[in-house]
Design a protein around this motif. Structure first.
Motif, mmCIF file in Angstrom:
data_model
loop_
_atom_site.group_PDB
_atom_site.id
_atom_site.type_symbol
_atom_site.label_atom_id
_atom_site.label_comp_id
_atom_site.label_asym_id
_atom_site.label_seq_id
_atom_site.Cartn_x
_atom_site.Cartn_y
_atom_site.Cartn_z
ATOM 1 N N LYS A 170 0.821 -1.213 0.000
ATOM 2 C CA LYS A 170 0.000 0.000 0.000
ATOM 3 C C LYS A 170 0.855 1.263 0.000
ATOM 4 C CE LYS A 170 -3.943 -2.277 2.144
ATOM 5 N NZ LYS A 170 -4.714 -2.530 3.372
ATOM 6 N N GLY A 171 2.107 1.129 0.391
ATOM 7 C CA GLY A 171 3.042 2.243 0.332
ATOM 8 C C GLY A 171 3.790 2.318 -0.985
ATOM 9 N N PHE A 172 3.393 1.501 -1.972
ATOM 10 C CA PHE A 172 3.963 1.521 -3.320
ATOM 11 C C PHE A 172 5.451 1.171 -3.350
ATOM 12 C CE2 PHE A 172 0.488 4.703 -3.484
ATOM 13 C CZ PHE A 172 -0.328 4.065 -4.401
ATOM 14 N N ILE A 173 5.894 0.289 -2.474
ATOM 15 C CA ILE A 173 7.289 -0.144 -2.491
ATOM 16 C C ILE A 173 7.398 -1.502 -3.178
ATOM 17 C CG2 ILE A 173 9.320 -0.702 -1.096
ATOM 18 C CD1 ILE A 173 8.155 1.182 1.056
ATOM 19 N N VAL A 174 6.512 -2.434 -2.824
ATOM 20 C CA VAL A 174 6.517 -3.764 -3.426
ATOM 21 C C VAL A 174 5.106 -4.122 -3.882
ATOM 22 C CG1 VAL A 174 8.424 -4.504 -1.933
ATOM 23 C CG2 VAL A 174 6.060 -5.015 -1.255
ATOM 24 N N PHE A 175 5.010 -5.204 -4.657
ATOM 25 C CA PHE A 175 3.703 -5.770 -5.009
ATOM 26 C C PHE A 175 3.857 -7.276 -5.134
ATOM 27 C CE2 PHE A 175 5.816 -4.600 -8.939
ATOM 28 C CZ PHE A 175 5.612 -5.686 -9.769
ATOM 29 N N ARG A 176 2.746 -7.982 -4.937
ATOM 30 C CA ARG A 176 2.763 -9.443 -4.964
ATOM 31 C C ARG A 176 2.165 -9.981 -6.258
ATOM 32 N NH1 ARG A 176 1.165 -10.975 1.338
ATOM 33 N NH2 ARG A 176 0.302 -8.882 1.525
ATOM 34 N N LEU A 177 2.630 -11.155 -6.624
ATOM 35 C CA LEU A 177 2.089 -11.894 -7.750
ATOM 36 C C LEU A 177 1.736 -13.280 -7.237
ATOM 37 C CD1 LEU A 177 1.794 -10.861 -10.683
ATOM 38 C CD2 LEU A 177 3.832 -12.198 -11.267
ATOM 39 N N SER A 178 0.516 -13.710 -7.478
ATOM 40 C CA SER A 178 0.077 -15.026 -7.006
ATOM 41 C C SER A 178 0.187 -16.069 -8.120
ATOM 42 C CB SER A 178 -1.358 -14.954 -6.489
ATOM 43 O OG SER A 178 -2.228 -14.504 -7.514
ATOM 44 N N GLY A 179 0.122 -17.345 -7.731
ATOM 45 C CA GLY A 179 0.248 -18.429 -8.692
ATOM 46 C C GLY A 179 -1.055 -18.694 -9.423
ATOM 47 N N PHE A 180 -0.949 -19.011 -10.707
ATOM 48 C CA PHE A 180 -2.125 -19.312 -11.518
ATOM 49 C C PHE A 180 -2.407 -20.805 -11.493
ATOM 50 C CE2 PHE A 180 -4.043 -20.716 -15.499
ATOM 51 C CZ PHE A 180 -5.174 -19.914 -15.534
ATOM 52 N N SER A 181 -3.673 -21.155 -11.366
ATOM 53 C CA SER A 181 -4.066 -22.553 -11.423
ATOM 54 C C SER A 181 -5.521 -22.649 -11.840
ATOM 55 C CB SER A 181 -3.889 -23.239 -10.065
ATOM 56 O OG SER A 181 -4.330 -24.582 -10.129
ATOM 57 N N ARG A 182 -5.785 -23.628 -12.705
ATOM 58 C CA ARG A 182 -7.175 -23.858 -13.074
ATOM 59 C C ARG A 182 -7.504 -25.351 -13.112
ATOM 60 N NH1 ARG A 182 -8.720 -20.824 -18.269
ATOM 61 N NH2 ARG A 182 -8.662 -19.052 -16.845
ATOM 62 N N VAL B 98 7.186 -11.704 -4.692
ATOM 63 C CA VAL B 98 7.142 -10.281 -4.348
ATOM 64 C C VAL B 98 8.149 -9.544 -5.217
ATOM 65 C CG1 VAL B 98 7.461 -8.553 -2.541
ATOM 66 C CG2 VAL B 98 6.418 -10.763 -1.984
ATOM 67 N N TYR B 99 7.706 -8.444 -5.810
ATOM 68 C CA TYR B 99 8.551 -7.636 -6.687
ATOM 69 C C TYR B 99 8.585 -6.195 -6.191
ATOM 70 C CZ TYR B 99 8.080 -11.610 -9.835
ATOM 71 O OH TYR B 99 8.099 -12.871 -10.374
ATOM 72 N N PHE B 100 9.596 -5.462 -6.622
ATOM 73 C CA PHE B 100 9.754 -4.053 -6.271
ATOM 74 C C PHE B 100 9.341 -3.184 -7.458
ATOM 75 C CE2 PHE B 100 12.135 -6.079 -3.051
ATOM 76 C CZ PHE B 100 12.228 -5.201 -1.983
ATOM 77 N N TYR B 101 8.687 -2.059 -7.150
ATOM 78 C CA TYR B 101 8.298 -1.146 -8.214
ATOM 79 C C TYR B 101 9.515 -0.514 -8.890
ATOM 80 C CZ TYR B 101 3.294 -1.216 -7.234
ATOM 81 O OH TYR B 101 1.988 -1.601 -7.105
ATOM 82 N N ASP B 102 10.650 -0.480 -8.188
ATOM 83 C CA ASP B 102 11.834 0.163 -8.750
ATOM 84 C C ASP B 102 13.073 -0.662 -8.452
ATOM 85 O OD1 ASP B 102 12.940 2.789 -9.981
ATOM 86 O OD2 ASP B 102 14.195 2.463 -8.214
ATOM 87 N N ASN B 103 13.842 -0.977 -9.489
ATOM 88 C CA ASN B 103 15.051 -1.771 -9.321
ATOM 89 C C ASN B 103 16.122 -1.043 -8.514
ATOM 90 O OD1 ASN B 103 14.351 -4.145 -10.503
ATOM 91 N ND2 ASN B 103 15.740 -3.994 -12.236
ATOM 92 N N GLY B 104 16.161 0.291 -8.625
ATOM 93 C CA GLY B 104 17.153 1.050 -7.875
ATOM 94 C C GLY B 104 16.970 0.879 -6.382
ATOM 95 N N ILE B 105 15.731 0.922 -5.920
ATOM 96 C CA ILE B 105 15.436 0.707 -4.504
ATOM 97 C C ILE B 105 15.800 -0.713 -4.100
ATOM 98 C CG2 ILE B 105 13.576 0.535 -2.805
ATOM 99 C CD1 ILE B 105 14.320 3.400 -3.495
ATOM 100 N N ARG B 106 15.472 -1.669 -4.929
ATOM 101 C CA ARG B 106 15.805 -3.063 -4.636
ATOM 102 C C ARG B 106 17.314 -3.247 -4.517
ATOM 103 N NH1 ARG B 106 18.551 -7.639 -7.320
ATOM 104 N NH2 ARG B 106 17.802 -9.450 -6.170
ATOM 105 N N ASN B 107 18.088 -2.668 -5.438
ATOM 106 C CA ASN B 107 19.542 -2.811 -5.398
ATOM 107 C C ASN B 107 20.163 -2.072 -4.220
ATOM 108 O OD1 ASN B 107 19.676 -4.440 -7.666
ATOM 109 N ND2 ASN B 107 19.841 -2.723 -9.077
ATOM 110 N N MET B 108 19.545 -0.962 -3.831
ATOM 111 C CA MET B 108 20.033 -0.233 -2.667
ATOM 112 C C MET B 108 19.887 -1.071 -1.412
ATOM 113 S SD MET B 108 19.373 1.628 0.214
ATOM 114 C CE MET B 108 17.595 1.558 0.086
#
Length: 376
Positions: free
Chosen positions: A242-254, A266-276
């Motif tokens: 909610k603070g726009f730092i990371v976001f989640r991706l869930s697994g697909f299944s059917r 979990v991914y970061f909105y910005d690679n620079g922040i992740r590398n820092m």
């Protein structure tokens, strides 16, 4: 100035509607600059107030229409910057909207969870909402040729695309800025507005997530490492989302029981922040995490494109317990698209299980030669 994709949409909403425009986004991505640019050529009497200033804060949190009218005067448009700082901002904006129907209002906020909580009920049906992120490849394409974008790619993978980073020369200046951004702004809203006392736990959690970008994340294992319950870890990640730092991706299944669905990535909105966070700004060829860096970049860029272009659908990763996987899946209008991300590979075969299970799904390899098609 780099043209922002949503500028024309915001301008049209302000001119053609009396709804309140809300612009969310992390600090330092250019929300204030964007709004000022949009308003600069509008033939309206405009009032800009910064909610960090106590004199404005007191009036705009008063629930007193007379006081707010005294502040607004004969202005036709009200711009409230840092609106999350105003107590009960939602009910006060509702009073203005309902009593001054000809007043146009635009507000920015860096704390989506706080501002959303205050706005959701009082302003139901009264707002247009936008989100702004670090500069996207889609936006950079307005200024640079495809050749130039590919030439700049490694810099974006290492240092990210915050506006100030893009304008800086030299690695040292970029790293210094990212360190300052993280220490001064990154957690400010989360710590202030969520009453979290263990700020060191937030930082340690972010560091662990940075090392695991692109990998399956176990809340239980993170909890053990941080000496916290997995429920608390989940709540902290929710705040970071909610603070726009990371976001989640869930697994697909059917169709298959053997498909992984209980764990997220979990991914970061910005690679620079992740590398820092992991203190690694080395060139790509000297890194062991080039694949994770590439995957994070592509999925974050795709997410910006989806948000800006209002591409409705769902996004996932796909993996089976036997090891078959796709980095990214989109489901849109009943159609499945699977993507595999490779930094260097020119060809790659789709997983046989994917084609067998989802016969109507498509598959595409995304590498550094064709990535612009995916992110733009």
């Amino acid at each position: 100035m780099i043209p922002r994709t949503i500028a024309s949409q915001i301008r049209d909403d302000l001119l053609s509607s009396n709804k309140i425009v809300i612009l969310y986004g992390p600090r330092q991505v250019g929300k204030t600059t964007l709004v000022r640019e949009i308003l600069s050529d509008m033939p309206l009497r405009k009032l800009e107030v910064n909610a960090d200033q106590l004199k404005y804060n007191e009036v705009l949190s008063s629930r007193d229409l007379r006081k707010m009218q005294e502040l607004i005067g004969h202005h036709e448009l009200l711009f409230i910057d840092e609106a999350q700082n105003i107590t009960n901002i939602g009910i006060n904006l509702k009073i203005l909207h309902d009593n001054l129907p000809h007043l146009k209002i635009i507000a920015t906020g860096s704390s989506s969870f706080e501002l959303a909580n205050q706005l959701k009920e009082p302003l139901t049906g009264r707002t247009w909402t936008y989100r702004l992120f670090p500069i996207s490849m889609l936006e950079l394409s307005k200024q640079y040729t495809p050749f130039e974008l590919k030439d700049q790619l490694e810099t974006h993978l290492r240092f990210g695309t915050y506006p100030d980073v893009l304008s800086m020369q030299g690695s040292e200046a970029k790293i210094r800025y990212l360190q300052e951004l993280a220490s001064s702004y990154l957690y400010k809203d989360i710590l202030q507005l969520s009453n979290i006392r263990n700020s060191d736990k937030i930082f340690k959690l972010l560091k662990l997530l940075a090392f695991q970008a692109g990998s399956l994340v176990s809340l239980h294992e993170l909890g053990k490492s941080l000496e916290m319950s997995h429920e608390t870890v989940n709540n902290y990640i929710d705040l970071l989302e909610k603070g726009f730092i990371v976001f989640r991706l869930s697994g697909f299944s059917r169709n298959l029981r053997k498909e992984v669905t209980k764990m997220n990535k979990v991914y970061f909105y910005d690679n620079g922040i992740r590398n820092m966070l992991i203190e690694n700004f080395n060139p790509i060829d000297l890194r062991h995490d080039a694949g994770a860096l590439w995957e994070n970049f592509l999925i974050a860029e795709r997410r910006k494109k989806i948000e800006y272009e209002r591409m409705f659908g769902s996004t996932y990763f796909w993996r089976t317990y036997s090891g078959a996987e796709l980095d990214y899946v989109e489901e849109r209008e009943g159609r499945l698209q699977g993507f595999e991300f490779k930094w260097k590979a020119a060809t790659a075969k789709p997983p046989a299980t994917w084609l067998e299970t989802y016969s109507n799904a498509s598959y595409q390899l995304v590498n550094k030669e064709n990535f612009l098609e995916f992110v733009m």
